[in-house]
Design an enzyme around this catalytic site. Structure first.
Site, PDB file in Angstrom:
ATOM      1  N   THR A 132       1.002  -1.266  -0.122  1.00 17.53           N
ATOM      2  CA  THR A 132       0.080   0.038   0.003  1.00 17.53           C
ATOM      3  C   THR A 132       0.929   1.290  -0.197  1.00 17.53           C
ATOM      4  O   THR A 132       2.247   1.310   0.401  1.00 17.53           O
ATOM      5  CB  THR A 132      -0.874   0.014   1.278  1.00 17.53           C
ATOM      6  OG1 THR A 132      -1.881   1.196   1.260  1.00 17.53           O
ATOM      7  CG2 THR A 132      -0.011  -0.045   2.518  1.00 17.53           C
ATOM      8  N   ASP A 133       0.195   2.260  -0.352  1.00 21.69           N
ATOM      9  CA  ASP A 133       0.992   3.750  -0.252  1.00 21.69           C
ATOM     10  C   ASP A 133       1.105   4.337   1.095  1.00 21.69           C
ATOM     11  O   ASP A 133       1.903   5.219   1.415  1.00 21.69           O
ATOM     12  CB  ASP A 133       0.198   4.587  -1.166  1.00 21.69           C
ATOM     13  CG  ASP A 133      -1.202   4.944  -0.942  1.00 21.69           C
ATOM     14  OD1 ASP A 133      -1.670   4.350   0.096  1.00 21.69           O
ATOM     15  OD2 ASP A 133      -1.845   5.667  -1.547  1.00 21.69           O
TER      16      ASP A 133
HETATM   17  P1  NAD Z   1      -9.470  -7.404   2.049  1.00 20.93           P
HETATM   18  O1  NAD Z   1      -9.606  -7.186   3.469  1.00 20.93           O
HETATM   19  O2  NAD Z   1     -10.690  -7.231   1.384  1.00 20.93           O
HETATM   20  O3  NAD Z   1      -9.029  -8.876   1.904  1.00 20.93           O
HETATM   21  C1  NAD Z   1      -8.149  -9.634   2.484  1.00 20.93           C
HETATM   22  C2  NAD Z   1      -8.353 -11.278   2.331  1.00 20.93           C
HETATM   23  O4  NAD Z   1      -7.188 -11.720   3.084  1.00 20.93           O
HETATM   24  C3  NAD Z   1      -9.563 -11.797   2.700  1.00 20.93           C
HETATM   25  O5  NAD Z   1     -10.363 -12.599   1.842  1.00 20.93           O
HETATM   26  C4  NAD Z   1      -9.106 -12.404   4.097  1.00 20.93           C
HETATM   27  O6  NAD Z   1      -9.944 -13.536   4.337  1.00 20.93           O
HETATM   28  C5  NAD Z   1      -7.831 -13.024   3.686  1.00 20.93           C
HETATM   29  N1  NAD Z   1      -7.180 -13.074   4.956  1.00 20.93           N
HETATM   30  C6  NAD Z   1      -6.537 -12.467   5.922  1.00 20.93           C
HETATM   31  N2  NAD Z   1      -5.910 -12.863   6.650  1.00 20.93           N
HETATM   32  C7  NAD Z   1      -5.301 -14.141   6.244  1.00 20.93           C
HETATM   33  C8  NAD Z   1      -4.480 -14.983   6.397  1.00 20.93           C
HETATM   34  N3  NAD Z   1      -3.823 -14.972   7.596  1.00 20.93           N
HETATM   35  N4  NAD Z   1      -4.262 -16.107   5.774  1.00 20.93           N
HETATM   36  C9  NAD Z   1      -4.888 -16.178   4.458  1.00 20.93           C
HETATM   37  N5  NAD Z   1      -5.846 -15.352   4.198  1.00 20.93           N
HETATM   38  C10 NAD Z   1      -6.000 -14.262   4.785  1.00 20.93           C
HETATM   39  O7  NAD Z   1      -8.473  -6.478   1.380  1.00 20.93           O
HETATM   40  P2  NAD Z   1      -8.185  -5.887   0.191  1.00 20.93           P
HETATM   41  O8  NAD Z   1      -8.661  -4.496  -0.047  1.00 20.93           O
HETATM   42  O9  NAD Z   1      -8.516  -6.750  -1.016  1.00 20.93           O
HETATM   43  O10 NAD Z   1      -6.514  -5.813   0.064  1.00 20.93           O
HETATM   44  C11 NAD Z   1      -5.868  -7.016  -0.505  1.00 20.93           C
HETATM   45  C12 NAD Z   1      -4.361  -6.587  -0.145  1.00 20.93           C
HETATM   46  O11 NAD Z   1      -3.994  -5.216  -0.996  1.00 20.93           O
HETATM   47  C13 NAD Z   1      -3.865  -6.079   1.247  1.00 20.93           C
HETATM   48  O12 NAD Z   1      -2.661  -6.694   1.227  1.00 20.93           O
HETATM   49  C14 NAD Z   1      -3.995  -4.623   1.106  1.00 20.93           C
HETATM   50  O13 NAD Z   1      -3.054  -4.272   2.270  1.00 20.93           O
HETATM   51  C15 NAD Z   1      -3.442  -4.363   0.012  1.00 20.93           C
HETATM   52  N6  NAD Z   1      -3.954  -2.808  -0.374  1.00 20.93           N
HETATM   53  C16 NAD Z   1      -5.483  -2.546  -0.387  1.00 20.93           C
HETATM   54  C17 NAD Z   1      -5.757  -1.351  -0.938  1.00 20.93           C
HETATM   55  C18 NAD Z   1      -7.320  -0.996  -1.031  1.00 20.93           C
HETATM   56  O14 NAD Z   1      -7.658   0.070  -1.363  1.00 20.93           O
HETATM   57  N7  NAD Z   1      -7.944  -1.714  -0.363  1.00 20.93           N
HETATM   58  C19 NAD Z   1      -4.820  -0.541  -1.628  1.00 20.93           C
HETATM   59  C20 NAD Z   1      -3.540  -0.836  -1.618  1.00 20.93           C
HETATM   60  C21 NAD Z   1      -2.949  -2.074  -1.081  1.00 20.93           C
HETATM   61  O1  DAU Z   2      -4.048   4.076   0.618  1.00 24.33           O
HETATM   62  C1  DAU Z   2      -4.465   2.705   0.347  1.00 24.33           C
HETATM   63  C2  DAU Z   2      -5.186   2.009   1.530  1.00 24.33           C
HETATM   64  O2  DAU Z   2      -6.632   2.575   1.283  1.00 24.33           O
HETATM   65  C3  DAU Z   2      -5.285   0.735   1.676  1.00 24.33           C
HETATM   66  O3  DAU Z   2      -3.851   0.139   2.021  1.00 24.33           O
HETATM   67  C4  DAU Z   2      -6.315  -0.004   2.989  1.00 24.33           C
HETATM   68  O4  DAU Z   2      -6.203  -1.169   2.910  1.00 24.33           O
HETATM   69  C5  DAU Z   2      -7.734   0.486   2.420  1.00 24.33           C
HETATM   70  O5  DAU Z   2      -8.807   0.437   3.409  1.00 24.33           O
HETATM   71  C6  DAU Z   2      -7.678   2.385   2.207  1.00 24.33           C
HETATM   72  O6  DAU Z   2      -7.307   2.864   3.425  1.00 24.33           O
HETATM   73  P1  DAU Z   2      -8.174   4.415   3.653  1.00 24.33           P
HETATM   74  O7  DAU Z   2      -8.085   4.373   5.299  1.00 24.33           O
HETATM   75  O8  DAU Z   2      -7.732   5.394   2.913  1.00 24.33           O
HETATM   76  O9  DAU Z   2      -9.582   3.693   3.177  1.00 24.33           O
HETATM   77  P2  DAU Z   2     -11.009   3.945   4.130  1.00 24.33           P
HETATM   78  O10 DAU Z   2     -12.189   3.618   3.010  1.00 24.33           O
HETATM   79  O11 DAU Z   2     -11.302   3.084   5.346  1.00 24.33           O
HETATM   80  O12 DAU Z   2     -11.133   5.575   4.172  1.00 24.33           O
HETATM   81  C7  DAU Z   2     -10.962   6.492   2.973  1.00 24.33           C
HETATM   82  C8  DAU Z   2     -10.955   7.962   3.568  1.00 24.33           C
HETATM   83  O13 DAU Z   2     -12.269   8.139   4.096  1.00 24.33           O
HETATM   84  C9  DAU Z   2     -10.120   7.978   5.010  1.00 24.33           C
HETATM   85  O14 DAU Z   2      -9.432   9.431   4.998  1.00 24.33           O
HETATM   86  C10 DAU Z   2     -10.972   7.891   5.845  1.00 24.33           C
HETATM   87  C11 DAU Z   2     -12.099   8.389   5.622  1.00 24.33           C
HETATM   88  N1  DAU Z   2     -13.606   7.822   6.062  1.00 24.33           N
HETATM   89  C12 DAU Z   2     -13.916   6.410   6.070  1.00 24.33           C
HETATM   90  C13 DAU Z   2     -14.895   6.014   6.594  1.00 24.33           C
HETATM   91  C14 DAU Z   2     -15.114   4.264   6.451  1.00 24.33           C
HETATM   92  C15 DAU Z   2     -14.506   8.725   6.315  1.00 24.33           C
HETATM   93  O15 DAU Z   2     -14.437   9.665   6.419  1.00 24.33           O
HETATM   94  N2  DAU Z   2     -15.664   8.206   6.816  1.00 24.33           N
HETATM   95  C16 DAU Z   2     -15.902   6.617   6.906  1.00 24.33           C
HETATM   96  O16 DAU Z   2     -16.877   6.168   7.492  1.00 24.33           O
END
Ligand code: NAD
Ligand code: DAU
Length: 352
Positions: A132-133
């Site tokens: 992640t960033d």
């Molecule tokens: P998510 O929480 O939706 O999914 C995570 C998955 O990992 C789930 O299916 C969960 O069951 C599985 N998991 C958790 N612990 C585990 C373990 N110990 N062994 C096997 N499986 C396990 O997450 P996501 O949003 O899909 O993110 C996926 C990856 O991308 C993460 O590594 C996250 O840090 C990274 N990432 C997410 C974002 C974002 O915006 N969501 C952005 C950049 C990077």
């Molecule tokens: O930047 C990458 C990351 O983005 C990933 O590594 C994480 O896994 C992913 O969850 C996400 O993190 P954020 O904290 O940025 O995402 P989130 O959707 O939780 O929140 C986005 C922004 O909105 C953040 O500034 C918090 C704000 N927020 C979030 C929620 C859930 C609100 O204002 N209200 C809310 O209810």
């Protein structure tokens, strides 16, 4: 074939869709099926010989080594993680366990397998770590976007645990020669996003007539990327990334949280107008800020563009329109997630 970990989550499941829609190379999905892992995200592949779900933990070295030796993949892509910042603030333990200790055990299992390969197969193997960033910390309004050379300055327990995992991956390359690649991506959004994160939470709360909670002043900035663009970037890095390198991935679409929520309301006003004629914007509610809330993230994705020719195909406008429409078109997925039906399915199929 390849192994994907955490493929029942948001990004992993979108990645598997993208993968199997464009090629026939099989995928084993190793997932612990935590609250965030939803096998229904991949129900379209049930009975498809190219896809197999294995219920298990990346930290289970006996299981992971067994899978590696049985299936002999050419690559493993690690999506598995605890991913929600707010949960990491309330309970950091699972983040340390999975993101740090789990990644360590996974690296050790993969290293054990990789050590047994022929030199040609060793050279061809890839361990791609999805990060992640947030590892770079936070930016002031006029700071340049994060590049791969920015120092790691993580601020939340989640970000610190991901930073630690990135360091482990780097060290396993430097010390043991494991052929690794790391990607650091900005905020993803799109179909199959679990409704604890901002965009799906706001869409579903709006439709349910609930408040749309904005933390603090809503002027925090995130750089949004459509999830399928992230999946395509990972494929490019897997194909042609330089071993040991890291690649930043971002959408170049910086938006304040308030403007994101307002835009969602505007889409819903058009697609699903409220009977009383009011805008969904009237549901916006400012709430207490997230502790230690990072103010701004922005990704400089010039390296992956220049080195690998990757660019996002979606703008925030086109990607968000598809996303809102997807949630309107998939009430059954939403209902199962909201009612916990998919958890019951997991318990019936896999036990506790
Ligand atoms: P998510 O929480 O939706 O999914 C995570 C998955 O990992 C789930 O299916 C969960 O069951 C599985 N998991 C958790 N612990 C585990 C373990 N110990 N062994 C096997 N499986 C396990 O997450 P996501 O949003 O899909 O993110 C996926 C990856 O991308 C993460 O590594 C996250 O840090 C990274 N990432 C997410 C974002 C974002 O915006 N969501 C952005 C950049 C990077
Ligand atoms: O930047 C990458 C990351 O983005 C990933 O590594 C994480 O896994 C992913 O969850 C996400 O993190 P954020 O904290 O940025 O995402 P989130 O959707 O939780 O929140 C986005 C922004 O909105 C953040 O500034 C918090 C704000 N927020 C979030 C929620 C859930 C609100 O204002 N209200 C809310 O209810």
């Amino acid at each position: 074939m390849i192994i994907v970990t955490g493929g029942a989550g948001f990004i992993g499941s979108n990645f598997i869709h993208e993968w199997l829609e464009h090629q026939d190379e099989p995928v084993i999905n190793l997932d612990k099926l935590t609250y965030a892992g939803n096998p229904e995200n991949l129900s379209v592949f049930q009975g498809d010989s190219r896809y197999k779900l294995v219920h298990g933990d990346i930290a289970d070295t006996a299981l992971v080594s067994g899978l590696l030796n049985e299936y002999r993949p050419r690559a493993l892509i690690n999506f598995a993680a605890e991913s929600h910042v707010d949960r990491s603030i309330h309970g950091p333990g699972d983040f340390i366990t999975t993101n740090i200790v789990g990644t360590f055990h996974l690296l050790e299992s993969v290293r054990g397998f990789w050590d047994t390969l022929s030199s040609d197969n060793q050279a061809a193997f890839r361990f791609l770590h999805v990060s992640t960033d947030e590892v770079y910390g936070t930016l002031a309004p006029n700071d340049p976007a994060f590049s791969e050379t920015n120092p790691y300055l993580p601020n939340s327990p989640y970000a610190a645990s991901k930073a630690a995992s990135d360091h482990l991956v780097r060290a396993w390359h430097h010390t043991y020669g494991l052929p690794v690649l790391t990607t650091n991506c900005s905020n993803n959004y799109g179909p199959l996003h679990f409704p604890e994160k901002l965009i799906p939470l706001v869409i579903l709360n709006a439709l349910a007539g609930k408040p749309l909670p904005i933390y603090g002043d809503g002027q925090q900035v995130r750089d949004w990327l459509f999830v399928r663009d992230h999946a395509r970037a990972i494929m490019r890095v897997l194909q042609d990334g330089q071993l040991g390198e890291t690649y930043n991935i971002g959408g170049n679409q910086e938006k304040t949280n308030l403007s994101v929520v307002q835009t969602i309301c505007d889409h819903l006003d058009r697609l699903r107008p409220k009977p009383n004629g009011e805008s969904y914007r009237t549901q916006i509610t400012f709430v207490k800020d997230r502790p230690g809330h990072d103010r701004r993230y922005a990704i400089d994705a010039s390296k992956i563009k220049q080195a690998l020719g990757w660019e996002p195909q979606e703008t925030f406008e086109s990607g968000l329109a598809q996303t809102v429409q997807w949630y309107l078109d998939n009430p059954q997925w939403v209902e199962h997630v909201a009612s916990g039906d998919y958890r019951r399915w997991v318990e019936e199929h896999y036990g506790q």
